[in-house]
Scaffold this active site. Sequence first.
Site, PDB file in Angstrom:
ATOM      1  N   GLU A   1      41.841  50.610  36.445  1.00 26.95           N
ATOM      2  CA  GLU A   1      40.620  49.691  36.391  1.00 26.95           C
ATOM      3  C   GLU A   1      39.209  50.612  36.785  1.00 26.95           C
ATOM      4  OE1 GLU A   1      41.436  45.025  37.073  1.00 26.95           O
ATOM      5  OE2 GLU A   1      40.709  45.975  38.961  1.00 26.95           O
ATOM      6  N   CYS A   2      38.531  50.771  35.839  1.00 28.61           N
ATOM      7  CA  CYS A   2      37.160  51.672  36.171  1.00 28.61           C
ATOM      8  C   CYS A   2      37.389  52.997  36.595  1.00 28.61           C
ATOM      9  CB  CYS A   2      36.136  50.770  37.117  1.00 28.61           C
ATOM     10  SG  CYS A   2      34.507  51.348  36.978  1.00 28.61           S
ATOM     11  N   GLY A   3      37.407  53.241  37.891  1.00 26.58           N
ATOM     12  CA  GLY A   3      37.673  54.353  38.608  1.00 26.58           C
ATOM     13  C   GLY A   3      38.945  54.812  38.384  1.00 26.58           C
TER      14      GLY A   3
END
Length: 440
Positions: free
Chosen positions: A329-331
């Site tokens: 997720e994201c990073g």
Amino acid sequence: MTIAPGLLIAAPRSGSGKTTITLGLQRALARRGLRVRGVKCGPDYIDPAFHAAATGAPSYNLDSFAMSTRLLTALAAASAAGADLIVAEGSMGLYDGVRQEIGRTGASADIAALFGWPVVLVLDVSGHAQSAAAVALGCARFDPRITIAGVVLNRVASDRHRRLVEDGMARIGLPVLGALMRTDTLTLPERHLGLVQAGETAELGLRLERLADAVEAAVDIDRLLALSGPTRIDVDAPALALPPPGQRIALASDQAFSFTYPHVLAGWRAAGAEIVTFSPLADEPPPPDCDICWLPGGYPELHAGRIAGAHRFLQGLRAFSTNRPVHGECGGYMVLGEALEDGNGHVHSMAGLLPVATSYARRKMHLGYRVAHLIHDGALGTAGSRLVGHEFHYASVTRGDTSSGAAFATIADAEGHRLGPAGHRSGFVTGSFFHAIARE
């Protein structure tokens, strides 16, 4: 079973000081021996960790857009059970949300209305005096579902300034519960996504004690406590935000990977899953006896060099992904890609498991709710499953192929505007920029 009363600390706008007041109040009450539970309205994934540090108990997000009423009720029941008081913190302004039906806007007011929590309004009175009462009166009258129980004044310039503001509040009949003078000594350090994470904040315990001292000296806490209201919940409404993606979950957890929603992890554990943490920054690979690896968001752009040099982690991650699911997720999504450009323009090789390259040097803010429909069967659900989440980052995609079924999901914003394909999928590996809050 004890069901705690609650109240909501909110403000007319962001930057008014509600986090300062909330944390100071939570710590002040906890050191009195009260069992306090924090709650964060909206999708912010940083503040709950500060609540947990202040109270010694987990803090959950309550989001009226992303969560069903059943899930909201279950999380509120879990927070209220066995506690003496819930001190909830609003997000942005009290009524700020998305354009949806009342009660489903994501605004803090929806949560106060649903659970019957009176609102304590934090007012930044710098730059005005009696006119602050007009702002408070507008908040009190805007939504008949909401009860403004009182106000706390923040950034007061002088005793004379306070008397002028109190004169305005007396005219509208709102009690002033306290006033904090203008100072820079009570602020918490910030970075591009908001507050520096609780685990990274230097001398956090000392800072929380100072906030508690300031709130105790400036606010009539006993009067504020008397204004709390019974929590209206149905204790027989169990619900799960996201089903566990596996029985034994390898969770990356360190200063580069820390943005996990507490309610998601609690739900996984309640469903019988085991969460095993490991640290990529310590060059630890995902434990091989797990059946899924989860890379949450965080700040990999601040640690890109260390991640690129963490050979045991990267090699272990690649080996894990050959026959078991990996999701970022994201990073975490950025680390699963081919390359990450840091803020100084240096490009670092990442895991190379997804056909995407990202850059923090080419900054552009991406912010908002995301409603996603999965394209393929996977760890987060079957094809067509609907996820509601939130996206908040400054990274840009510099290279990424979403053709030939390579995308993870199709997404829309909170108003239903289609944003096209999002994220990537390759073999057992998936990832996207949005953080999943709940699955419907």
